[in-house]
Structures are given as C-alpha cells and as structure tokens.
Design an enzyme around this catalytic site. Structure first.
Site, short mmCIF file in Angstrom:
data_model
loop_
_atom_site.label_atom_id
_atom_site.label_comp_id
_atom_site.label_asym_id
_atom_site.label_seq_id
_atom_site.Cartn_x
_atom_site.Cartn_y
_atom_site.Cartn_z
N ASP A 1 -9.82 25.85 43.65
CA ASP A 1 -9.57 24.41 43.64
C ASP A 1 -10.30 23.82 44.83
O ASP A 1 -10.51 24.50 45.84
CB ASP A 1 -8.07 24.12 43.75
CG ASP A 1 -7.71 22.72 43.26
OD1 ASP A 1 -8.16 21.73 43.89
OD2 ASP A 1 -6.99 22.60 42.26
N THR B 1 -8.33 20.40 30.79
CA THR B 1 -8.54 19.07 31.39
C THR B 1 -8.69 18.01 30.31
O THR B 1 -9.57 18.11 29.44
CB THR B 1 -9.80 19.10 32.28
OG1 THR B 1 -9.66 20.15 33.24
CG2 THR B 1 -10.01 17.78 32.98
N ARG C 1 5.32 22.64 21.67
CA ARG C 1 6.22 21.50 21.49
C ARG C 1 6.73 21.45 20.05
O ARG C 1 7.92 21.24 19.81
CB ARG C 1 5.49 20.20 21.83
CG ARG C 1 5.33 19.96 23.32
CD ARG C 1 4.39 18.80 23.60
NE ARG C 1 4.44 18.40 25.00
CZ ARG C 1 3.49 17.69 25.60
NH1 ARG C 1 2.42 17.30 24.91
NH2 ARG C 1 3.60 17.37 26.88
N HIS D 1 -6.26 16.63 20.32
CA HIS D 1 -5.23 16.86 21.35
C HIS D 1 -4.83 15.55 22.02
O HIS D 1 -4.61 15.51 23.22
CB HIS D 1 -5.74 17.88 22.38
CG HIS D 1 -4.74 18.25 23.43
ND1 HIS D 1 -3.49 18.75 23.12
CD2 HIS D 1 -4.79 18.19 24.78
CE1 HIS D 1 -2.83 18.98 24.25
NE2 HIS D 1 -3.59 18.64 25.27
#
Length: 311
Positions: free
Chosen positions: A34, A118, A153, A177
């Site tokens: 990161d 992302t 989900r 998505h």
C-alpha cells in the site's frame, strides 16, 4: 504460491490479508503493498498469527517488490464510497490508480492472475485489460473483476428469507457489479420457491446492499469486512485451481464470449491458467430476461468509459 494484496492498508485490504494469513495453503507467501507507510506494520502485526504462511509488507510509491513472482494479485487500492456517492463517483480517483498498477503488473508479473476489487469494477477491469493489451501481455483468462460480494450477499439474504443454512445456498449472479447491472438468478436457487414480490424485493436488496452498508456506517466507510471475505473466497478458489484442483467454479466479471457485453459476470470454471471455461448461466425467468435487457445499456456504457480512459 505467492499472493499479493495491493491496497493492503485499507479496510478491505486488511480484512483480506487477515483472512488469507489464516486460510492460504501451508507454505504460501503473502505480500502486502500500500502507498500508506503503515503497511509493513500491518504485515508485522499479521506475522504473529501462528499459521504456515509467510508475510511481508511494503509501502511507498513502488509496488514492484510485492508483485515480483506473484501468482495471484488482488487489487483493492483506491478510495471508498461515502454517503451520497455511487460507484461511478469513485471513477475519477480509482481509474488512474488501476491504470498505473496494471502498467506495473505488465512489467513485473505479466503472467499472474489478477483480481480487481477496486470500484467501479464494470469500468476498472476494461481499463486494466487495455493497459495489458498495449503492453502485449494480455491474457483474458487471467483478468477478473471480483463480483463475489454480490454472490455472498445473495446467499445470505436468500438463506435468511427461507430459513436455510447459508452454506447450502448457491446463487449465480450475472451481469456487472453495480446497481441494476447486478442480476442474481433467483430462479436457479435449488430447493426454494419465491413469489414474484419476493424476487423483486430480494433483487433490489442485493443490488442496493452496498448502499445499505455505506448508510449504516454513517460516513465511516463502505463494505470492507464482507468484501474482504468475498475477495478471500475468490482468491482461495483461484489458488486451489492454480494448484490443480478440478471443478472450481465461481462467478466473476471477465472478458468472455458473452453475446451481451464484452465483459460480463457469470459462472467460470477455474483451472491452472485462470479461466478454463466460461460456463453458460442457463435458462432465465421472464423477470430475469427483462432485467438483463434493461441493464445492458448501463453495462456497455460503463465498459466504454474504461476503454476510452485507457487510450
């Protein structure tokens, strides 16, 4: 087996790294990267967990050491959604991040399987593909948009509604998505029946579940923990397939031979080279056919934005 998590200091990245440290096969290497200086500390923290997975963390401008020798790269870098934002609002920041990471991957680990978390995934995956194509290293079997959160989900909400064990529920989710492009195929869930009202309410809840979490966190973030779990499930499936396990199937957003859009989420069979086969999503109900027709303009628009951006 080396797995790199890019964006590892964020909410999704830390959750994903924790799960992978616990669940990757013995002898695996986990690399965290990161831009945030805390990243080596995240790796140090996780290194105290007693599992046979080695872990290293890298911070700064250059992800090269994390990417070197990676078999699987999972990208969660970018900004998170805040209340009032939709996934498209993320595009302005996240598109550039994905583009520069794809440029690095093209040089450092061009044969790795790359899973993009992302957002907006409908757009960031085509961006990465265009970058890899320009570099002459694109293999459509090895680039995935991670849509597993829509699947977990769906499994959870169906299990709640029908009083089932979520582990026994399988729901294919196709399309894209975000919003209307997310289409759970509830007609294909085995052993349960839904009324038309239930199908409509469940479909909308699944499509808007991300917003549900953003609003519940009251400005404190978006879905990070459930996304970490979803990305872990997908990453582990990839690892198992790369190691030769047969019959590994997950839904993912890939460049396939869909008649609907150049990139499309549907069940894929994974193998030693990534996508072994894009599977048919089967017969649709009338409601699902109508929802599919209704999403295509949005989905194709999202894809075109990505292709244009990467030019």
């Amino acid at each position: 087996m080396k797995v790199a998590v890019i964006g590892a200091a964020g909410g999704i990245g830390q959750a994903l790294a924790l799960l992978l440290k616990n669940r990757l096969p013995a002898g695996s290497d986990l690399a965290l990267y990161d831009i945030a200086p805390v990243t080596p500390g995240v790796a140090a923290d996780l290194s105290h967990i007693p599992t046979p997975v080695s872990i290293k963390g890298y911070a700064g401008e250059d992800p090269t050491p994390a990417l070197e020798g990676a078999d699987v790269v999972l990208i969660s870098a970018g900004v998170a959604r805040k209340p009032g934002m939709d996934r498209a609002d993320l595009f302005n920041v996240n598109a550039g991040i994905v583009k520069s990471l794809a440029e690095k991957i093209a040089v450092v680990c061009p044969t790795a399987c790359v899973g993009i978390i992302t957002n907006p995934v409908n757009t960031t995956v085509p961006i990465a593909a265009e970058v890899l194509k320009k570099a002459g290293v694109y293999d459509k079997r090895k680039l995935f948009g991670v849509t597993t959160l829509d699947v977990i989900r769906s499994e959870t909400f169906v299990a709640e509604l029908k009083d089932k064990d979520p582990g026994d529920v399988r729901v294919p989710v196709i399309g894209g998505h975000s919003g209307v492009t997310i289409l759970p195929l509830l007609s294909q869930v085995e052993g349960v029946e839904f009324t038309a009202e239930e199908v409509e309410a469940l479909t909308k809840r699944i499509q808007n579940a991300g917003t549900e979490v953003v609003e519940a966190k009251a400005g404190g973030g978006s879905a990070t923990l459930s996304m970490g779990q979803a990305a872990c499930r997908f990453g582990l499936a990839l690892v198992r397939a790369l190691q030769g396990e047969e019959g590994v199937v997950e839904c993912a957003y890939v460049e396939g031979d869909s008649e609907h859009a150049s990139y499309f989420a549907q069940p894929v069979k994974l193998g030693k080279d990534g996508v072994e086969e894009v599977l048919s999503y089967g017969a649709l109900s009338d409601y699902e056919k109508s929802a599919l027709d209704g999403m295509l303009e949005t989905l194709n628009g999202d894809i075109n934005i990505g292709v244009e951006f990467a030019k």
